[in-house]
Design a protein around this motif. Structure first.
Motif, PDB file in Angstrom:
ATOM      1  N   GLY A  71       0.811  -1.213   0.000  1.00 29.29           N
ATOM      2  CA  GLY A  71       0.000   0.000   0.000  1.00 29.29           C
ATOM      3  C   GLY A  71       0.837   1.253   0.000  1.00 29.29           C
ATOM      4  O   GLY A  71       0.421   2.271   0.557  1.00 29.29           O
ATOM      5  N   GLN A  72       2.006   1.211  -0.620  1.00 26.16           N
ATOM      6  CA  GLN A  72       2.885   2.381  -0.605  1.00 26.16           C
ATOM      7  C   GLN A  72       2.310   3.546  -1.396  1.00 26.16           C
ATOM      8  O   GLN A  72       2.765   4.685  -1.255  1.00 26.16           O
ATOM      9  N   ILE A  73       1.290   3.288  -2.204  1.00 23.78           N
ATOM     10  CA  ILE A  73       0.629   4.385  -2.899  1.00 23.78           C
ATOM     11  C   ILE A  73      -0.187   5.231  -1.927  1.00 23.78           C
ATOM     12  O   ILE A  73      -0.546   6.375  -2.240  1.00 23.78           O
ATOM     13  N   SER A 133      -0.915  14.051  -2.141  1.00 22.54           N
ATOM     14  CA  SER A 133      -1.621  14.680  -3.263  1.00 22.54           C
ATOM     15  C   SER A 133      -2.949  15.264  -2.820  1.00 22.54           C
ATOM     16  O   SER A 133      -3.316  16.393  -3.180  1.00 22.54           O
ATOM     17  N   TYR A 134      -3.702  14.503  -2.031  1.00 18.24           N
ATOM     18  CA  TYR A 134      -5.007  14.983  -1.581  1.00 18.24           C
ATOM     19  C   TYR A 134      -4.868  16.121  -0.574  1.00 18.24           C
ATOM     20  O   TYR A 134      -5.734  17.009  -0.509  1.00 18.24           O
ATOM     21  N   ALA A 135      -3.816  16.109   0.221  1.00 13.61           N
ATOM     22  CA  ALA A 135      -3.597  17.223   1.138  1.00 13.61           C
ATOM     23  C   ALA A 135      -3.436  18.523   0.360  1.00 13.61           C
ATOM     24  O   ALA A 135      -3.994  19.568   0.741  1.00 13.61           O
ATOM     25  N   ALA A 136      -2.678  18.464  -0.744  1.00 15.47           N
ATOM     26  CA  ALA A 136      -2.507  19.648  -1.585  1.00 15.47           C
ATOM     27  C   ALA A 136      -3.836  20.063  -2.217  1.00 15.47           C
ATOM     28  O   ALA A 136      -4.170  21.252  -2.276  1.00 15.47           O
ATOM     29  N   ALA A 153      -5.466  -0.764   3.718  1.00 14.40           N
ATOM     30  CA  ALA A 153      -5.474   0.634   4.146  1.00 14.40           C
ATOM     31  C   ALA A 153      -5.467   1.580   2.946  1.00 14.40           C
ATOM     32  O   ALA A 153      -6.166   2.604   2.941  1.00 14.40           O
ATOM     33  N   ALA A 154      -4.687   1.245   1.932  1.00 11.36           N
ATOM     34  CA  ALA A 154      -4.644   2.083   0.730  1.00 11.36           C
ATOM     35  C   ALA A 154      -5.996   2.104   0.026  1.00 11.36           C
ATOM     36  O   ALA A 154      -6.459   3.160  -0.430  1.00 11.36           O
ATOM     37  N   THR A 169      -8.733   7.587  -9.230  1.00  9.97           N
ATOM     38  CA  THR A 169      -8.197   6.699 -10.260  1.00  9.97           C
ATOM     39  C   THR A 169      -6.678   6.765 -10.377  1.00  9.97           C
ATOM     40  O   THR A 169      -6.068   5.900 -11.006  1.00  9.97           O
ATOM     41  N   SER A 170      -6.076   7.769  -9.762  1.00  9.84           N
ATOM     42  CA  SER A 170      -4.613   7.908  -9.834  1.00  9.84           C
ATOM     43  C   SER A 170      -3.889   7.113  -8.762  1.00  9.84           C
ATOM     44  O   SER A 170      -2.659   7.055  -8.776  1.00  9.84           O
ATOM     45  N   PHE A 171      -4.638   6.487  -7.853  1.00 10.74           N
ATOM     46  CA  PHE A 171      -4.006   5.844  -6.697  1.00 10.74           C
ATOM     47  C   PHE A 171      -4.559   4.434  -6.479  1.00 10.74           C
ATOM     48  O   PHE A 171      -4.958   4.073  -5.374  1.00 10.74           O
ATOM     49  N   THR A 172      -4.572   3.670  -7.516  1.00 11.23           N
ATOM     50  CA  THR A 172      -5.097   2.309  -7.448  1.00 11.23           C
ATOM     51  C   THR A 172      -3.970   1.315  -7.146  1.00 11.23           C
ATOM     52  O   THR A 172      -2.797   1.679  -7.034  1.00 11.23           O
TER      53      THR A 172
END
Length: 291
Positions: free
Chosen positions: A35-37, A44-47, A94-95, A202-205
């Protein structure tokens, strides 16, 4: 042509940081993280969330760099008495939980439509920031690798019982390296968000995690320079497939599936003919120093 080179090098630098973060966990410590993504997505989502609520960019940076390591502890500490197989499943779950949460909370994360993120002022600025992050991450990983702490990580990777008999607490070392690795991945995610200008579920699958693993396996687990080379090879293959799509009359989704099949084939061939990766880890006898 110059624009393509700048884009390609920027993408390679960002994914090289991701590969280095996974190498700290798997290559040096033996933690199988599927789940390193997740920390990448957190950054990315924080930004994106900071921008959507009108906060300055540095709020997103602080939020991503703080939330990612805290979540790493929340994931690793409950799993400290489980085997590596369960650790891999927990990180994978978790990811997916985070991705689905972002998908189903449109008021916070935009849902399936995603979020817009302010882009860097220019592609050259994005390139410089990505390269600076890569240099810092690489030298940090090298420092860890050559230190007594890094040598103990390798002892834990080979035999946790032996590390315990030496008076070390493997969980403390694993938690420490996970916090550092997740912060690196979150920093890469923040850079990616401002570089792409858009984040979506879709960028974090799982596919992206598979790509990170492919880079580490191809480059050589345990060797920082190796995983950077592996990330460069994989990302160049991915970027060049866009030209293939222009040359042949095939649907873009088919090209994407063929690209993943090529990555899978590369993995199989590496496992068969070069399991140690392009640049093998140096196996040396070290005295484990007390830190």
């Amino acid at each position: 042509m110059i624009d393509f080179v700048i884009y390609s090098v920027t993408v390679i630098a960002i994914w090289s940081v991701l590969a280095l973060s996974l190498n700290l966990q798997f290559g040096m410590t033996g933690l199988v993280n599927f789940g390193q993504i997740l920390p990448f997505a957190i950054g990315s989502y924080a930004a994106g969330i900071a921008a959507s609520f009108g906060y300055p960019w540095w709020i997103g940076v602080i939020g991503g760099l703080l939330f990612a390591p805290l979540l790493s502890l929340a994931v690793i500490l409950p799993a400290q008495r489980l085997s590596q197989d369960y650790w891999a499943l927990i990180t994978l779950g978790a990811a997916e939980i985070f991705r689905l949460t972002m998908l189903n909370t449109p008021s916070l994360a935009g849902g399936a439509d995603g979020l817009n993120v302010p882009r860097f002022g220019s592609p050259v600025l994005a390139l410089c920031i990505a390269l600076a992050l890569l240099v810092v991450s690489f030298f940090f990983a090298e420092r860890v690798s050559r230190s007594p702490f890094g040598r103990m990580l390798r002892v834990i990777r080979e035999d946790e019982v032996l590390a315990s008999t030496l008076g070390r607490n493997p969980i403390r070392y694993q938690a420490s390296v996970s916090v550092a690795a997740w912060m690196m991945a979150a920093a890469a995610g923040i850079t990616y968000g401002h570089f792409s200008g858009y984040v979506a579920p879709t960028s974090f699958t799982v596919t992206e995690t598979f790509i990170i693993w492919t880079a580490v396996i191809v480059g050589g687990p345990g060797r920082n320079i190796g995983v950077v080379i592996g990330a460069a090879v994989i990302q160049l293959l991915g970027v060049s497939s866009r030209f293939v799509a222009q040359w042949v009359d095939l649907p873009s989704d088919l090209i994407a599936n063929l690209r993943l099949a090529a990555f899978g084939l590369i993995l199989v061939l590496m496992f068969i003919y070069r399991p140690q990766g392009l640049i093998a880890e140096k196996r040396e006898a070290h005295n484990v120093d007390r830190d």
